[in-house]
Design an enzyme around this catalytic site. Structure first.
Site, PDB file in Angstrom:
ATOM      1  N   HIS A  17       0.838  -1.209   0.000  1.00 28.85           N
ATOM      2  CA  HIS A  17       0.000   0.000   0.000  1.00 28.85           C
ATOM      3  C   HIS A  17       0.871   1.255   0.000  1.00 28.85           C
ATOM      4  CE1 HIS A  17      -3.544   2.486   1.062  1.00 28.85           C
ATOM      5  NE2 HIS A  17      -2.652   3.206   1.726  1.00 28.85           N
ATOM      6  N   GLU A  18       1.816   1.303   0.928  1.00 29.29           N
ATOM      7  CA  GLU A  18       2.681   2.472   1.035  1.00 29.29           C
ATOM      8  C   GLU A  18       3.632   2.582  -0.166  1.00 29.29           C
ATOM      9  OE1 GLU A  18       1.905   4.649   3.071  1.00 29.29           O
ATOM     10  OE2 GLU A  18       0.599   3.421   4.343  1.00 29.29           O
ATOM     11  N   HIS A  21       1.961   4.589  -2.802  1.00 29.99           N
ATOM     12  CA  HIS A  21       2.108   6.029  -2.542  1.00 29.99           C
ATOM     13  C   HIS A  21       3.520   6.501  -2.886  1.00 29.99           C
ATOM     14  CE1 HIS A  21      -1.771   6.499  -0.773  1.00 29.99           C
ATOM     15  NE2 HIS A  21      -1.521   5.767   0.311  1.00 29.99           N
TER      16      HIS A  21
END
Length: 350
Positions: A17-18, A21
């Site tokens: 997920h990170e 980003h």
């Protein structure tokens, strides 16, 4: 052992997920100061590509801290060229969406791997037959295998259930019993049952239960891709629907689970093998993607709403309002986490 597996699964999902980003921020020319798995005190770290990569003590989340963007203090802003704050609302929304999209992509990949390995699925073999039900009256018995319904070939228990639920009129059911083919004629009956959200619903049924017999799906390359897409879409739809029902009160708050439930289910999945762990990891990955899209200020969805406001009205939202809403968002998140853990403990205590 189950706790370690759960920790590894959660950490991997948070990492992806990170990472979404991170790559989106770098693509938009934003300097990433910190990439953290976990919150709180730092356990280990190293510096690479200008970013501090670290593992923190509390493994219940993670974050990418970009220059000029800090959820712990929304008033900290920077207007340098490599800052998050100088990017257009569309660029910032792209960075914010990249995290949830990474989770959906990871879920697709996991379901694809499961499809390659031949996922196990329930066979249409009858277990128990409810007394006085349409199946009982028609003469269906335990260990009968349903081969077709109204000349439509049946391969899985799910296929059979869907066909019965959407049927009209009587059904010609072809069964295999003791190596002989027989035909049974019956009419489904609308029966009260519960769905996956524990709601009482009315559904066409014939009064049979599964024998628990499974078989592996043999999929072609195109079917493998279709399977991965279908499972990702199904998981996303299920979680969106569950959230909606939870918010409007159709599903009681006591059904909400927390980190203890995740550990228990991961442990149960591990007992059935790595394919089950991958399937559960895919579901949790979709869950993370969906939850982070909620319009709660502390989440990606909340930041997306602020940027949509800036895009529509051509000005940033008031700093005071952003700070207040962010604090409220964290309060909501911690309350939900607390409720989930409280429900988990209640379940464990019976």
């Amino acid at each position: 052992m189950s706790f370690i597996i759960s920790l590894l699964v959660l950490s991997a999902l948070i990492f992806f997920h990170e990472l979404g980003h991170y790559f989106a921020a770098r693509a938009m020319g934003v300097y990433v100061e910190v990439f953290s798995i976990g919150f709180g005190k730092k356990i280990a770290s190293f510096h690479k590509w200008g970013t501090e990569w670290k593992i923190a003590l509390i493994p219940l989340g993670g974050y990418v801290r970009m220059k000029g963007q800090d959820d712990s203090d929304p008033s900290k802003k920077s207007y340098d060229n490599d800052s998050y704050n100088v990017k257009t609302p569309i660029q910032k929304i792209f960075i914010l969406l990249a995290g949830p999209l990474a989770n959906f992509a990871l879920a697709f990949l996991l379901y694809f791997i499961i499809a390659l390995g031949g996922p196990s699925i329930l066979s249409p073999v009858i277990g128990n037959v409810v007394k006085d039900s349409p199946a009982f009256i028609a003469g269906l018995k335990s260990n009968d295998t349903i081969k077709s319904i109204n000349s439509v070939e049946i391969f899985t228990w799910s296929d059979m259930a869907k066909h019965i639920e959407t049927s009209t009129g009587s059904l010609d059911i072809e069964i295999l019993r003791n190596n002989f083919i027989e035909h049974k004629l019956l009419t489904p009956k609308v029966t009260e049952t519960t769905n996956m959200f524990n709601e009482i619903i009315q559904k066409k049924m014939i009064g049979i239960g599964s024998a628990g017999v499974t078989h592996k799906l043999e999929l072609t390359p195109s079917e493998t891709i279709s399977y991965a897409i279908e499972q990702t879409v199904f998981a996303s739809t299920m979680i969106f629907t569950g959230l909606k029902k939870l918010i409007v009160g159709e599903v009681p708050a006591k059904e909400l689970g927390g980190v203890i439930s995740i550990v228990k289910i991961t442990s149960d999945a591990a007992a059935y093998g790595w394919m089950s762990v991958l399937a559960f990891a895919a579901l949790i990955s979709v869950n993370l993607g969906v939850l982070n899209l909620l319009p709660i200020p502390a989440l990606d969805g909340g930041h997306i709403m602020f940027n949509l406001y800036e895009f529509i009205f051509r000005r940033e939202a008031s700093e005071a309002i952003v700070i207040k809403l962010t604090i409220a968002g964290w309060a909501i998140l911690f309350s939900l986490m607390g409720l989930g853990i409280y429900n988990d403990i209640n379940r464990l205590m019976g």
